[in-house]
Every structure is written in structure tokens, then in C-alpha cells.
Motif scaffolding. Sequence first.
Motif, PDB file in Angstrom:
ATOM      1  N   ASN A 102       0.851  -1.188  -0.049  1.00  0.00           N
ATOM      2  CA  ASN A 102      -0.116   0.066   0.204  1.00  0.00           C
ATOM      3  C   ASN A 102       0.878   1.180   0.056  1.00  0.00           C
ATOM      4  OD1 ASN A 102      -2.953  -0.814   0.348  1.00  0.00           O
ATOM      5  ND2 ASN A 102      -2.047  -2.163   1.737  1.00  0.00           N
ATOM      6  N   LEU A 103       2.066   1.192  -0.235  1.00  0.00           N
ATOM      7  CA  LEU A 103       3.106   2.330  -0.484  1.00  0.00           C
ATOM      8  C   LEU A 103       2.978   3.000   0.809  1.00  0.00           C
ATOM      9  CD1 LEU A 103       2.748   3.479  -4.107  1.00  0.00           C
ATOM     10  CD2 LEU A 103       4.505   2.215  -3.063  1.00  0.00           C
ATOM     11  N   VAL A 104       3.326   2.554   1.902  1.00  0.00           N
ATOM     12  CA  VAL A 104       3.633   2.925   3.242  1.00  0.00           C
ATOM     13  C   VAL A 104       2.551   3.966   3.609  1.00  0.00           C
ATOM     14  CG1 VAL A 104       5.340   4.424   4.747  1.00  0.00           C
ATOM     15  CG2 VAL A 104       6.106   3.346   2.548  1.00  0.00           C
ATOM     16  N   ASP A 105       1.245   3.292   3.519  1.00  0.00           N
ATOM     17  CA  ASP A 105       0.043   3.998   3.704  1.00  0.00           C
ATOM     18  C   ASP A 105       0.052   3.758   5.537  1.00  0.00           C
ATOM     19  OD1 ASP A 105      -2.868   4.623   3.047  1.00  0.00           O
ATOM     20  OD2 ASP A 105      -2.985   3.442   5.069  1.00  0.00           O
ATOM     21  N   VAL A 106      -0.509   5.044   5.923  1.00  0.00           N
ATOM     22  CA  VAL A 106      -0.584   5.439   7.629  1.00  0.00           C
ATOM     23  C   VAL A 106      -1.496   4.220   7.810  1.00  0.00           C
ATOM     24  CG1 VAL A 106      -1.219   6.886   9.315  1.00  0.00           C
ATOM     25  CG2 VAL A 106       0.077   7.577   7.467  1.00  0.00           C
ATOM     26  N   HIS A 107      -2.576   3.978   7.331  1.00  0.00           N
ATOM     27  CA  HIS A 107      -3.522   2.989   7.775  1.00  0.00           C
ATOM     28  C   HIS A 107      -3.388   1.582   7.565  1.00  0.00           C
ATOM     29  CE1 HIS A 107      -5.905   6.633   8.458  1.00  0.00           C
ATOM     30  NE2 HIS A 107      -5.654   7.096   7.397  1.00  0.00           N
ATOM     31  N   ALA A 108      -2.343   1.098   6.670  1.00  0.00           N
ATOM     32  CA  ALA A 108      -2.064  -0.332   6.690  1.00  0.00           C
ATOM     33  C   ALA A 108      -0.635  -0.508   7.248  1.00  0.00           C
ATOM     34  CB  ALA A 108      -2.040  -0.546   5.150  1.00  0.00           C
ATOM     35  N   GLU A 109       0.264  -0.080   6.244  1.00  0.00           N
ATOM     36  CA  GLU A 109       1.912  -0.673   6.578  1.00  0.00           C
ATOM     37  C   GLU A 109       2.222   0.216   7.947  1.00  0.00           C
ATOM     38  OE1 GLU A 109       2.087  -1.603   2.184  1.00  0.00           O
ATOM     39  OE2 GLU A 109       0.986   0.011   3.361  1.00  0.00           O
ATOM     40  N   VAL A 110       1.853   1.275   8.087  1.00  0.00           N
ATOM     41  CA  VAL A 110       2.401   2.080   9.450  1.00  0.00           C
ATOM     42  C   VAL A 110       1.583   1.578  10.739  1.00  0.00           C
ATOM     43  CG1 VAL A 110       2.745   4.246  10.581  1.00  0.00           C
ATOM     44  CG2 VAL A 110       3.162   4.133   8.126  1.00  0.00           C
ATOM     45  N   ALA A 111       0.514   1.058  10.449  1.00  0.00           N
ATOM     46  CA  ALA A 111      -0.246   0.492  11.440  1.00  0.00           C
ATOM     47  C   ALA A 111       0.167  -0.872  11.736  1.00  0.00           C
ATOM     48  CB  ALA A 111      -1.885   0.514  11.088  1.00  0.00           C
ATOM     49  N   ASP A 112       0.821  -1.631  10.763  1.00  0.00           N
ATOM     50  CA  ASP A 112       1.356  -2.942  10.881  1.00  0.00           C
ATOM     51  C   ASP A 112       2.811  -2.624  11.725  1.00  0.00           C
ATOM     52  OD1 ASP A 112      -0.383  -4.154   9.118  1.00  0.00           O
ATOM     53  OD2 ASP A 112       0.986  -4.013   7.256  1.00  0.00           O
ATOM     54  N   LEU A 113       3.487  -1.657  11.440  1.00  0.00           N
ATOM     55  CA  LEU A 113       4.503  -1.393  12.008  1.00  0.00           C
ATOM     56  C   LEU A 113       4.329  -1.344  13.583  1.00  0.00           C
ATOM     57  CD1 LEU A 113       7.604  -0.336  12.551  1.00  0.00           C
ATOM     58  CD2 LEU A 113       6.708   1.906  12.266  1.00  0.00           C
ATOM     59  N   ARG A 114       3.250  -0.389  14.024  1.00  0.00           N
ATOM     60  CA  ARG A 114       2.876  -0.518  15.525  1.00  0.00           C
ATOM     61  C   ARG A 114       2.416  -1.723  15.992  1.00  0.00           C
ATOM     62  NH1 ARG A 114       0.768   4.489  13.501  1.00  0.00           N
ATOM     63  NH2 ARG A 114      -1.192   3.594  13.308  1.00  0.00           N
ATOM     64  N   SER A 115       1.842  -2.443  15.269  1.00  0.00           N
ATOM     65  CA  SER A 115       1.124  -3.785  15.639  1.00  0.00           C
ATOM     66  C   SER A 115       2.501  -4.903  15.615  1.00  0.00           C
ATOM     67  CB  SER A 115       0.319  -4.348  14.586  1.00  0.00           C
ATOM     68  OG  SER A 115      -0.299  -5.738  14.699  1.00  0.00           O
ATOM     69  N   MET A 116       3.355  -4.977  14.837  1.00  0.00           N
ATOM     70  CA  MET A 116       4.681  -5.784  15.138  1.00  0.00           C
ATOM     71  C   MET A 116       5.112  -5.234  16.431  1.00  0.00           C
ATOM     72  SD  MET A 116       4.215  -7.748  12.607  1.00  0.00           S
ATOM     73  CE  MET A 116       2.410  -7.655  12.865  1.00  0.00           C
ATOM     74  N   ILE A 117       5.591  -3.937  16.481  1.00  0.00           N
ATOM     75  CA  ILE A 117       6.054  -3.572  17.826  1.00  0.00           C
ATOM     76  C   ILE A 117       5.509  -3.966  19.048  1.00  0.00           C
ATOM     77  CG2 ILE A 117       7.077  -1.589  19.338  1.00  0.00           C
ATOM     78  CD1 ILE A 117       7.824  -0.236  16.564  1.00  0.00           C
ATOM     79  N   GLY A 137      15.440   2.642   8.791  1.00  0.00           N
ATOM     80  CA  GLY A 137      15.223   1.894   7.556  1.00  0.00           C
ATOM     81  C   GLY A 137      15.622   2.874   6.595  1.00  0.00           C
ATOM     82  N   ALA A 138      16.056   2.210   5.458  1.00  0.00           N
ATOM     83  CA  ALA A 138      16.563   2.901   4.255  1.00  0.00           C
ATOM     84  C   ALA A 138      15.537   2.841   3.104  1.00  0.00           C
ATOM     85  CB  ALA A 138      17.602   2.039   3.737  1.00  0.00           C
ATOM     86  N   SER A 139      15.253   3.904   2.435  1.00  0.00           N
ATOM     87  CA  SER A 139      14.386   4.271   1.328  1.00  0.00           C
ATOM     88  C   SER A 139      12.980   3.857   1.693  1.00  0.00           C
ATOM     89  CB  SER A 139      14.964   3.395   0.145  1.00  0.00           C
ATOM     90  OG  SER A 139      14.208   3.421  -1.063  1.00  0.00           O
ATOM     91  N   TYR A 140      12.439   2.888   1.234  1.00  0.00           N
ATOM     92  CA  TYR A 140      10.921   2.714   1.660  1.00  0.00           C
ATOM     93  C   TYR A 140      10.951   2.523   3.010  1.00  0.00           C
ATOM     94  CZ  TYR A 140       6.373   0.040   1.519  1.00  0.00           C
ATOM     95  OH  TYR A 140       5.073  -0.226   1.354  1.00  0.00           O
ATOM     96  N   GLY A 141      12.036   1.834   3.895  1.00  0.00           N
ATOM     97  CA  GLY A 141      12.005   1.687   5.193  1.00  0.00           C
ATOM     98  C   GLY A 141      12.284   3.140   5.947  1.00  0.00           C
ATOM     99  N   GLY A 142      12.736   3.954   5.202  1.00  0.00           N
ATOM    100  CA  GLY A 142      13.081   5.465   5.756  1.00  0.00           C
ATOM    101  C   GLY A 142      11.776   5.946   5.913  1.00  0.00           C
ATOM    102  N   GLY A 143      10.756   5.948   4.888  1.00  0.00           N
ATOM    103  CA  GLY A 143       9.439   6.397   4.776  1.00  0.00           C
ATOM    104  C   GLY A 143       8.708   5.781   5.871  1.00  0.00           C
ATOM    105  N   HIS A 144       8.845   4.544   6.505  1.00  0.00           N
ATOM    106  CA  HIS A 144       8.504   4.184   7.449  1.00  0.00           C
ATOM    107  C   HIS A 144       8.604   4.941   8.771  1.00  0.00           C
ATOM    108  CE1 HIS A 144       6.790   0.579   4.778  1.00  0.00           C
ATOM    109  NE2 HIS A 144       6.228   0.367   6.143  1.00  0.00           N
TER     110      HIS A 144
END
Length: 174
Positions: A102-117, A137-144
Motif C-alpha cells: 500500500n506504499l507506506v500507507d498510514v492505515h496499513a503499513e504504518v499501522a502494521d509497524l505499530r502492531s509488530m512492535i 530503515g533505508a528508502s522505503y524503510g526510511g519512509g516508514h
Amino acid sequence: AYRVGTFTGQGTTAPGLTCDQPSPAERRCTGFLASAVDGTLLDVTLQIPTAAPAPVPLVTLIHGYAGSKSSSGDLVQPLLDEGYAVLRYSTRGFGDSWGQVNLVDVHAEVADLRSMIAQVVDEPDYHLDVSAVAVTGASYGGGHSWLAALQPTFTSPRGNAVRIRTVVPIAAWS
């Protein structure tokens, strides 16, 4: 396109982490954790230095676009040597993780990040410091990393107050 709930891996891949001790200095836990967003199973590795005093600070390392949790592996050992636990996972649609990118979407991937943590800090056997979390993180991970700063504090499912103290975007797209 923003899509969650597709190709989640539910019923195909078993969730849960299995831990071993590949060396006297490290405990390694691998497997799949289900995102709180929609149950999508993400491929996870958590490495914990055994000599570090508890609670152990946590660094979450996010890969670049088209990478996986194995990317940027050269950063892991120096972090472990300094006493940090390292959480890596393949984001949606990359590596062995399920789901759609979802290209670092706040409601998907960034919410995934919080969920994993949240899931790893909630496991008492890991002895992680909920108030000392970093995201890099680098590049895409930097966006996260940048987007993790939008909500640096949150509550885990078990009621732990998680605090992301540091974000270190490396060559981010911003």
C-alpha cells in the motif's frame, strides 16, 4: 490502491514465533505475526542480545522497496553488540509476508509497524523496554521511519504504553 484484507495468509500460514539460541550471545525468534489491521501474516525475525540487562531497548529495522526482512542485515550485529534487540519483518507483499503493498500507507503499513512492535513488547519472555523503541530503515524503510513519528506513543493490546523515542530515516523518499 489502498487494499487490506486480501491475501492475508490466514488458513495457509501458521502464526507465531519460534525461538532458538544460535549463539551464546543471541536469542533469535522467527515466524509470522498477524497484523492488528486485518490479520495479514507478516514474516518476522526478532533478535535479542542475551548479555544485555533487561529491559532491552528495541530497534525496528524496515527494509527498502522490493526488499525483505533480510535486507540491511549488516546493521543487525552492531546493534546487538551495543545491547539493542532488533525487530525485522517483511512489509506487506514483500519477502515471505502476505498482503498487498500500500506504499507506506498510514492505515496499513504504518499501522502494521505499530502492531509488530506492540506484539513483541507484549511478550514478557522477551524482556523488551516499551519506553525505548527506535525505528530505522533505508528508502522505503526510511519512509516508514518518518511516518512512525506521526504517532510515537500508543498502547499495546496488553496495555503497555509504547514509546518510539527515535526515528532514523536513511535515504528516505522525503
